[in-house]
Write a protein that holds these residues in place. Sequence first.
Motif, mmCIF file in Angstrom:
data_model
loop_
_atom_site.group_PDB
_atom_site.id
_atom_site.type_symbol
_atom_site.label_atom_id
_atom_site.label_comp_id
_atom_site.label_asym_id
_atom_site.label_seq_id
_atom_site.Cartn_x
_atom_site.Cartn_y
_atom_site.Cartn_z
ATOM 1 N N GLN A 41 -25.449 -4.002 -7.544
ATOM 2 C CA GLN A 41 -24.736 -5.121 -6.909
ATOM 3 C C GLN A 41 -23.233 -4.981 -7.113
ATOM 4 N N ARG A 42 -22.471 -5.296 -6.058
ATOM 5 C CA ARG A 42 -21.013 -5.242 -6.168
ATOM 6 C C ARG A 42 -20.399 -6.619 -5.923
ATOM 7 N N TYR A 98 -19.581 -2.139 -10.144
ATOM 8 C CA TYR A 98 -20.979 -2.332 -9.745
ATOM 9 C C TYR A 98 -21.815 -2.654 -10.987
ATOM 10 N N VAL A 99 -22.911 -3.386 -10.776
ATOM 11 C CA VAL A 99 -23.834 -3.638 -11.885
ATOM 12 C C VAL A 99 -24.581 -2.344 -12.191
ATOM 13 N N LEU A 100 -24.451 -1.868 -13.429
ATOM 14 C CA LEU A 100 -25.098 -0.623 -13.851
ATOM 15 C C LEU A 100 -26.383 -0.883 -14.621
ATOM 16 N N VAL A 152 -21.227 -3.426 -16.246
ATOM 17 C CA VAL A 152 -20.673 -2.985 -14.960
ATOM 18 C C VAL A 152 -19.836 -1.730 -15.159
ATOM 19 N N GLY A 153 -19.572 -1.038 -14.047
ATOM 20 C CA GLY A 153 -18.754 0.167 -14.112
ATOM 21 C C GLY A 153 -18.516 0.721 -12.724
ATOM 22 N N GLU A 188 -19.662 5.814 -9.334
ATOM 23 C CA GLU A 188 -20.257 7.115 -9.711
ATOM 24 C C GLU A 188 -21.191 6.995 -10.913
ATOM 25 N N ALA A 189 -21.005 5.950 -11.724
ATOM 26 C CA ALA A 189 -21.878 5.759 -12.884
ATOM 27 C C ALA A 189 -23.277 5.263 -12.489
ATOM 28 N N LEU A 190 -23.437 4.882 -11.209
ATOM 29 C CA LEU A 190 -24.754 4.443 -10.719
ATOM 30 C C LEU A 190 -25.687 5.621 -10.447
ATOM 31 N N ALA A 191 -25.100 6.784 -10.213
ATOM 32 C CA ALA A 191 -25.902 7.940 -9.794
ATOM 33 C C ALA A 191 -26.741 8.466 -10.956
#
Length: 370
Positions: free
Chosen positions: A256-257, A269-271, A282-283, A286-289
Amino acid sequence: MPLNSLGFDKAPADTRVVVAMSGGVDSSVVAAELAAEGYDVVGVTLQLYDHGAALAKKGACCAGRDIHDARRVAETMGFPHYVLDYENKFRESVIDEFADAYLAGATPIPCIRCNERVKFRDLLETAKDLDADCMATGHYIQRKAGTAKAELHRAADHDRDQSYFLFSTTQQQLDYLRFPLGHLKSKAETRALAAKHGLSVADKPDSQDICFVPNGSYAAVIEKLRPGAAEPGDIVHLDGRVLGEHRGVIHYTIGQRRGLGIGGGEPLYVLKLDADAHRVIVGPKEALATRRVPLKELNWLGDTPLDAPRDLEVKVRSTRPPREARLIPMADGTAEVELMVAEEGIAPGQACVFYDDDGSRVLGGGWITR
Protein backbone atom coordinates in the motif's frame (compact mmCIF):
# COMPACT_ATOMS: atom_id res chain seq x y z
CA MET A 1 -22.22 -47.00 -24.69
CA PRO A 2 -20.25 -43.74 -25.22
CA LEU A 3 -19.57 -41.50 -22.22
CA ASN A 4 -22.09 -38.73 -21.62
CA SER A 5 -20.95 -35.08 -21.43
CA LEU A 6 -20.09 -35.46 -17.72
CA GLY A 7 -17.92 -38.52 -18.40
CA PHE A 8 -20.23 -41.34 -17.24
CA ASP A 9 -21.09 -44.43 -19.30
CA LYS A 10 -24.85 -44.09 -18.84
CA ALA A 11 -27.68 -41.96 -20.10
CA PRO A 12 -27.97 -38.39 -18.76
CA ALA A 13 -31.36 -39.28 -17.25
CA ASP A 14 -29.63 -41.94 -15.14
CA THR A 15 -26.90 -39.51 -14.00
CA ARG A 16 -27.69 -37.42 -10.94
CA VAL A 17 -25.74 -34.18 -10.61
CA VAL A 18 -25.92 -31.73 -7.72
CA VAL A 19 -25.34 -28.17 -8.95
CA ALA A 20 -24.01 -25.64 -6.41
CA MET A 21 -26.18 -22.61 -7.22
CA SER A 22 -25.14 -19.19 -5.90
CA GLY A 23 -27.98 -17.37 -7.65
CA GLY A 24 -25.60 -15.81 -10.17
CA VAL A 25 -25.63 -16.29 -13.93
CA ASP A 26 -22.71 -18.78 -14.06
CA SER A 27 -24.09 -21.53 -11.80
CA SER A 28 -27.61 -20.90 -13.14
CA VAL A 29 -26.40 -21.61 -16.69
CA VAL A 30 -24.66 -24.81 -15.52
CA ALA A 31 -27.90 -26.06 -13.94
CA ALA A 32 -30.05 -25.04 -16.92
CA GLU A 33 -27.74 -26.58 -19.53
CA LEU A 34 -27.51 -29.89 -17.65
CA ALA A 35 -31.28 -29.99 -17.11
CA ALA A 36 -31.81 -29.29 -20.83
CA GLU A 37 -29.44 -32.16 -21.67
CA GLY A 38 -31.68 -34.46 -19.64
CA TYR A 39 -29.59 -34.94 -16.50
CA ASP A 40 -31.20 -35.63 -13.12
CA VAL A 41 -30.32 -32.18 -11.71
CA VAL A 42 -30.65 -31.20 -8.04
CA GLY A 43 -29.95 -27.54 -7.30
CA VAL A 44 -28.50 -26.59 -3.89
CA THR A 45 -27.97 -23.06 -2.59
CA LEU A 46 -26.09 -22.35 0.61
CA GLN A 47 -27.21 -19.65 3.01
CA LEU A 48 -23.81 -18.61 4.29
CA TYR A 49 -24.75 -15.80 6.64
CA ASP A 50 -27.87 -14.14 8.00
CA HIS A 51 -28.83 -11.70 5.27
CA GLY A 52 -30.81 -9.66 7.81
CA ALA A 53 -27.66 -9.08 9.88
CA ALA A 54 -25.30 -6.13 9.78
CA LEU A 55 -22.77 -8.04 7.67
CA ALA A 56 -25.19 -8.41 4.79
CA LYS A 57 -25.04 -6.23 1.74
CA LYS A 58 -27.03 -5.54 -1.38
CA GLY A 59 -25.90 -7.67 -4.30
CA ALA A 60 -23.91 -10.08 -2.14
CA CYS A 61 -23.71 -13.70 -3.17
CA CYS A 62 -25.69 -16.28 -1.21
CA ALA A 63 -27.94 -13.70 0.45
CA GLY A 64 -31.77 -13.47 0.21
CA ARG A 65 -31.98 -12.12 -3.34
CA ASP A 66 -29.67 -14.84 -4.65
CA ILE A 67 -31.65 -17.64 -3.01
CA HIS A 68 -34.76 -16.25 -4.71
CA ASP A 69 -32.96 -16.08 -8.10
CA ALA A 70 -31.66 -19.67 -7.81
CA ARG A 71 -35.14 -20.90 -6.93
CA ARG A 72 -36.62 -19.16 -9.98
CA VAL A 73 -34.09 -20.83 -12.28
CA ALA A 74 -35.00 -24.23 -10.81
CA GLU A 75 -38.71 -23.52 -11.35
CA THR A 76 -38.08 -22.36 -14.94
CA MET A 77 -36.09 -25.52 -15.79
CA GLY A 78 -38.20 -27.91 -13.70
CA PHE A 79 -35.70 -29.47 -11.29
CA PRO A 80 -35.75 -29.61 -7.45
CA HIS A 81 -33.93 -26.93 -5.46
CA TYR A 82 -32.88 -26.93 -1.81
CA VAL A 83 -31.51 -24.20 0.47
CA LEU A 84 -29.10 -25.38 3.17
CA ASP A 85 -28.29 -23.30 6.24
CA TYR A 86 -24.49 -23.30 6.41
CA GLU A 87 -24.27 -20.13 8.49
CA ASN A 88 -22.43 -21.67 11.47
CA LYS A 89 -20.08 -23.69 9.25
CA PHE A 90 -19.26 -20.59 7.21
CA ARG A 91 -18.56 -18.47 10.28
CA GLU A 92 -16.35 -21.16 11.87
CA SER A 93 -14.53 -22.19 8.69
CA VAL A 94 -14.17 -18.87 6.88
CA ILE A 95 -15.19 -15.65 8.65
CA ASP A 96 -13.44 -16.26 11.98
CA GLU A 97 -10.15 -17.16 10.30
CA PHE A 98 -10.45 -14.14 7.99
CA ALA A 99 -10.74 -11.80 10.99
CA ASP A 100 -7.94 -13.50 12.94
CA ALA A 101 -5.59 -13.48 9.92
CA TYR A 102 -6.10 -9.76 9.41
CA LEU A 103 -5.44 -9.13 13.11
CA ALA A 104 -2.17 -11.07 12.75
CA GLY A 105 -1.07 -8.79 9.90
CA ALA A 106 -1.81 -11.21 7.04
CA THR A 107 -3.90 -10.57 3.92
CA PRO A 108 -6.28 -13.56 3.73
CA ILE A 109 -8.37 -14.79 0.78
CA PRO A 110 -11.64 -16.10 2.26
CA CYS A 111 -12.98 -17.20 -1.16
CA ILE A 112 -10.33 -19.96 -1.31
CA ARG A 113 -11.20 -21.15 2.20
CA CYS A 114 -14.90 -21.13 1.29
CA ASN A 115 -14.27 -23.36 -1.75
CA GLU A 116 -11.95 -25.60 0.26
CA ARG A 117 -13.85 -25.93 3.53
CA VAL A 118 -17.48 -25.30 2.68
CA LYS A 119 -18.31 -25.94 -0.99
CA PHE A 120 -15.82 -28.69 -1.80
CA ARG A 121 -15.93 -30.37 1.60
CA ASP A 122 -19.31 -30.03 3.34
CA LEU A 123 -21.48 -29.45 0.27
CA LEU A 124 -19.66 -32.18 -1.64
CA GLU A 125 -20.43 -34.65 1.15
CA THR A 126 -24.08 -33.56 0.99
CA ALA A 127 -24.07 -34.27 -2.76
CA LYS A 128 -22.80 -37.79 -2.06
CA ASP A 129 -25.52 -38.23 0.57
CA LEU A 130 -28.04 -37.37 -2.17
CA ASP A 131 -26.58 -40.24 -4.27
CA ALA A 132 -25.31 -37.83 -6.90
CA ASP A 133 -22.77 -39.12 -9.41
CA CYS A 134 -20.96 -35.77 -9.34
CA MET A 135 -21.22 -32.14 -8.28
CA ALA A 136 -21.06 -29.29 -10.80
CA THR A 137 -20.21 -25.64 -10.19
CA GLY A 138 -20.08 -22.44 -12.25
CA HIS A 139 -16.35 -21.87 -11.72
CA TYR A 140 -14.26 -20.91 -14.73
CA ILE A 141 -11.71 -23.71 -14.68
CA GLN A 142 -11.31 -26.91 -16.71
CA ARG A 143 -11.25 -30.52 -15.58
CA LYS A 144 -9.59 -32.73 -18.19
CA ALA A 145 -9.05 -36.46 -18.39
CA GLY A 146 -5.29 -37.01 -18.13
CA THR A 147 -3.37 -40.18 -18.89
CA ALA A 148 -3.23 -41.14 -15.20
CA LYS A 149 -6.10 -39.20 -13.56
CA ALA A 150 -8.36 -36.17 -13.81
CA GLU A 151 -6.38 -32.95 -14.22
CA LEU A 152 -7.16 -29.34 -13.35
CA HIS A 153 -6.46 -26.72 -16.06
CA ARG A 154 -6.90 -22.98 -16.40
CA ALA A 155 -10.10 -21.78 -18.06
CA ALA A 156 -10.07 -21.19 -21.81
CA ASP A 157 -10.84 -17.53 -21.07
CA HIS A 158 -7.76 -16.47 -19.08
CA ASP A 159 -9.46 -13.20 -18.08
CA ARG A 160 -12.10 -15.16 -16.14
CA ASP A 161 -9.89 -18.05 -15.02
CA GLN A 162 -10.49 -18.95 -11.35
CA SER A 163 -7.68 -21.47 -10.89
CA TYR A 164 -5.94 -19.22 -8.34
CA PHE A 165 -8.97 -19.59 -6.05
CA LEU A 166 -9.22 -23.35 -6.51
CA PHE A 167 -5.60 -24.44 -5.98
CA SER A 168 -6.44 -26.35 -2.78
CA THR A 169 -8.86 -28.69 -4.57
CA THR A 170 -7.69 -32.23 -3.78
CA GLN A 171 -7.46 -35.10 -6.25
CA GLN A 172 -10.33 -36.89 -4.52
CA GLN A 173 -12.54 -33.79 -4.87
CA LEU A 174 -11.47 -33.29 -8.48
CA ASP A 175 -12.52 -36.84 -9.33
CA TYR A 176 -16.06 -35.95 -8.20
CA LEU A 177 -16.33 -32.34 -9.44
CA ARG A 178 -17.34 -31.01 -12.86
CA PHE A 179 -16.86 -27.49 -14.26
CA PRO A 180 -19.04 -27.18 -17.38
CA LEU A 181 -18.15 -23.51 -18.14
CA GLY A 182 -14.37 -23.86 -18.21
CA HIS A 183 -14.15 -24.28 -21.99
CA LEU A 184 -16.16 -21.13 -22.84
CA LYS A 185 -14.23 -18.33 -24.52
CA SER A 186 -16.04 -15.39 -22.88
CA LYS A 187 -18.66 -14.33 -20.33
CA ALA A 188 -20.80 -13.19 -23.27
CA GLU A 189 -21.22 -16.87 -24.22
CA THR A 190 -22.47 -17.64 -20.71
CA ARG A 191 -25.00 -14.81 -20.82
CA ALA A 192 -26.16 -15.94 -24.29
CA LEU A 193 -26.86 -19.42 -22.88
CA ALA A 194 -28.82 -17.87 -19.99
CA ALA A 195 -30.92 -15.89 -22.48
CA LYS A 196 -31.46 -19.02 -24.59
CA HIS A 197 -32.99 -20.76 -21.57
CA GLY A 198 -35.05 -17.68 -20.67
CA LEU A 199 -33.37 -17.29 -17.28
CA SER A 200 -34.20 -14.19 -15.24
CA VAL A 201 -30.53 -13.83 -14.24
CA ALA A 202 -29.21 -13.47 -17.83
CA ASP A 203 -28.28 -9.81 -17.27
CA LYS A 204 -27.53 -10.02 -13.54
CA PRO A 205 -24.24 -8.22 -12.77
CA ASP A 206 -21.27 -10.18 -11.44
CA SER A 207 -20.64 -9.98 -7.69
CA GLN A 208 -17.56 -7.85 -7.06
CA ASP A 209 -16.60 -7.98 -3.42
CA ILE A 210 -16.11 -10.76 -0.87
CA CYS A 211 -19.68 -11.81 -0.10
CA PHE A 212 -19.72 -10.86 3.59
CA VAL A 213 -17.73 -7.61 3.24
CA PRO A 214 -19.97 -4.57 2.58
CA ASN A 215 -18.51 -2.20 -0.03
CA GLY A 216 -15.08 -3.79 0.22
CA SER A 217 -14.47 -2.36 3.71
CA TYR A 218 -12.54 -5.18 5.41
CA ALA A 219 -11.61 -3.09 8.43
CA ALA A 220 -15.26 -2.27 9.22
CA VAL A 221 -16.19 -5.97 9.22
CA ILE A 222 -13.21 -6.95 11.37
CA GLU A 223 -13.99 -4.24 13.93
CA LYS A 224 -17.53 -5.61 14.09
CA LEU A 225 -16.28 -9.19 14.53
CA ARG A 226 -13.40 -8.31 16.85
CA PRO A 227 -14.26 -5.13 18.80
CA GLY A 228 -11.17 -3.14 19.78
CA ALA A 229 -9.16 -4.68 16.93
CA ALA A 230 -8.02 -1.38 15.49
CA GLU A 231 -5.34 -0.54 18.03
CA PRO A 232 -3.13 2.37 16.89
CA GLY A 233 0.67 2.22 16.81
CA ASP A 234 3.78 3.58 15.10
CA ILE A 235 4.53 3.85 11.40
CA VAL A 236 8.25 3.01 11.28
CA HIS A 237 10.69 3.45 8.40
CA LEU A 238 12.87 0.50 7.44
CA ASP A 239 15.83 2.43 8.86
CA GLY A 240 14.16 2.67 12.30
CA ARG A 241 12.76 6.22 12.21
CA VAL A 242 9.25 6.66 13.61
CA LEU A 243 7.33 8.63 10.97
CA GLY A 244 3.87 8.86 12.50
CA GLU A 245 0.94 6.97 13.99
CA HIS A 246 -1.40 4.49 12.25
CA ARG A 247 -5.04 3.63 12.97
CA GLY A 248 -4.50 -0.12 13.48
CA VAL A 249 -2.73 -2.71 11.30
CA ILE A 250 -6.09 -3.99 9.96
CA HIS A 251 -6.31 -0.81 7.85
CA TYR A 252 -3.12 -1.58 5.88
CA THR A 253 -1.90 -4.12 3.34
CA ILE A 254 1.56 -4.99 1.99
CA GLY A 255 2.42 -2.79 -0.97
CA GLN A 256 0.00 0.00 0.00
CA ARG A 257 1.18 3.52 -0.81
CA ARG A 258 -1.84 5.80 -0.45
CA GLY A 259 -3.51 6.78 2.79
CA LEU A 260 -0.47 6.36 5.04
CA GLY A 261 -0.83 9.93 6.31
CA ILE A 262 2.91 10.58 6.53
CA GLY A 263 3.11 13.00 3.57
CA GLY A 264 6.04 14.60 1.77
CA GLY A 265 9.45 13.20 0.86
CA GLU A 266 10.11 10.00 -1.09
CA PRO A 267 7.15 7.73 -1.95
CA LEU A 268 6.89 5.09 0.81
CA TYR A 269 5.15 1.71 0.70
CA VAL A 270 3.97 -0.70 3.39
CA LEU A 271 6.65 -3.41 3.56
CA LYS A 272 5.56 -5.37 6.63
CA LEU A 273 2.84 -5.47 9.27
CA ASP A 274 4.10 -6.30 12.76
CA ALA A 275 0.80 -7.04 14.50
CA ASP A 276 2.40 -8.07 17.81
CA ALA A 277 4.17 -4.72 18.21
CA HIS A 278 1.35 -2.77 16.49
CA ARG A 279 3.84 -1.43 13.95
CA VAL A 280 3.50 -0.68 10.24
CA ILE A 281 6.93 -0.83 8.59
CA VAL A 282 7.38 1.31 5.45
CA GLY A 283 10.17 1.90 2.95
CA PRO A 284 11.05 2.53 -0.72
CA LYS A 285 9.40 0.61 -3.55
CA GLU A 286 12.52 -1.48 -4.33
CA ALA A 287 12.36 -2.95 -0.82
CA LEU A 288 9.04 -4.60 -1.77
CA ALA A 289 10.69 -6.88 -4.32
CA THR A 290 11.36 -10.45 -3.24
CA ARG A 291 12.49 -13.67 -4.90
CA ARG A 292 12.04 -16.18 -2.07
CA VAL A 293 8.53 -17.12 -0.97
CA PRO A 294 8.00 -19.48 2.02
CA LEU A 295 4.87 -21.67 1.82
CA LYS A 296 2.80 -23.84 4.16
CA GLU A 297 -0.24 -26.14 3.74
CA LEU A 298 0.82 -27.43 0.33
CA ASN A 299 -1.61 -29.14 -2.03
CA TRP A 300 0.02 -31.14 -4.83
CA LEU A 301 -1.86 -32.38 -7.93
CA GLY A 302 1.10 -33.48 -10.04
CA ASP A 303 1.47 -36.99 -11.49
CA THR A 304 4.69 -37.76 -9.59
CA PRO A 305 5.36 -37.15 -5.87
CA LEU A 306 6.74 -33.79 -4.83
CA ASP A 307 9.97 -35.12 -3.30
CA ALA A 308 12.62 -33.02 -5.08
CA PRO A 309 13.01 -29.46 -6.38
CA ARG A 310 11.31 -28.79 -9.70
CA ASP A 311 10.92 -25.95 -12.16
CA LEU A 312 7.40 -24.76 -12.86
CA GLU A 313 5.37 -21.55 -13.11
CA VAL A 314 3.64 -19.81 -10.19
CA LYS A 315 1.13 -17.04 -9.53
CA VAL A 316 1.57 -15.06 -6.31
CA ARG A 317 -1.44 -12.82 -7.02
CA SER A 318 -4.72 -13.68 -8.72
CA THR A 319 -4.34 -10.78 -11.18
CA ARG A 320 -0.80 -11.61 -12.34
CA PRO A 321 0.20 -14.08 -15.07
CA PRO A 322 2.16 -17.22 -14.11
CA ARG A 323 5.91 -16.64 -13.79
CA GLU A 324 8.92 -18.99 -13.91
CA ALA A 325 10.03 -20.34 -10.56
CA ARG A 326 11.66 -23.24 -8.74
CA LEU A 327 9.71 -25.12 -6.08
CA ILE A 328 11.82 -26.54 -3.26
CA PRO A 329 9.92 -28.93 -0.95
CA MET A 330 11.03 -29.34 2.67
CA ALA A 331 10.96 -32.48 4.80
CA ASP A 332 8.34 -31.01 7.17
CA GLY A 333 5.73 -30.52 4.41
CA THR A 334 6.45 -26.83 3.86
CA ALA A 335 8.22 -25.47 0.79
CA GLU A 336 10.03 -22.47 -0.62
CA VAL A 337 9.48 -20.96 -4.04
CA GLU A 338 12.38 -19.21 -5.71
CA LEU A 339 11.18 -16.74 -8.35
CA MET A 340 13.38 -16.29 -11.43
CA VAL A 341 12.43 -12.60 -11.45
CA ALA A 342 11.62 -10.76 -8.20
CA GLU A 343 7.99 -9.77 -7.59
CA GLU A 344 6.62 -6.92 -5.50
CA GLY A 345 3.90 -6.92 -2.88
CA ILE A 346 4.00 -10.59 -1.89
CA ALA A 347 2.01 -10.83 1.35
CA PRO A 348 1.53 -13.51 4.03
CA GLY A 349 -1.97 -14.98 3.80
CA GLN A 350 -2.06 -14.88 -0.01
CA ALA A 351 -1.79 -17.99 -2.16
CA CYS A 352 1.04 -19.15 -4.38
CA VAL A 353 -0.41 -21.36 -7.11
CA PHE A 354 1.64 -23.83 -9.18
CA TYR A 355 1.27 -24.44 -12.93
CA ASP A 356 3.12 -26.68 -15.36
CA ASP A 357 5.72 -25.06 -17.58
CA ASP A 358 3.22 -24.02 -20.26
CA GLY A 359 1.04 -22.33 -17.63
CA SER A 360 -2.06 -24.44 -18.39
CA ARG A 361 -2.31 -27.31 -15.93
CA VAL A 362 -2.80 -26.47 -12.25
CA LEU A 363 -0.38 -28.46 -10.08
CA GLY A 364 -1.65 -27.20 -6.71
CA GLY A 365 -0.18 -24.52 -4.49
CA GLY A 366 0.36 -23.34 -0.95
CA TRP A 367 -0.25 -20.46 1.45
CA ILE A 368 2.38 -17.72 1.68
CA THR A 369 3.75 -17.46 5.20
CA ARG A 370 6.22 -15.13 6.85
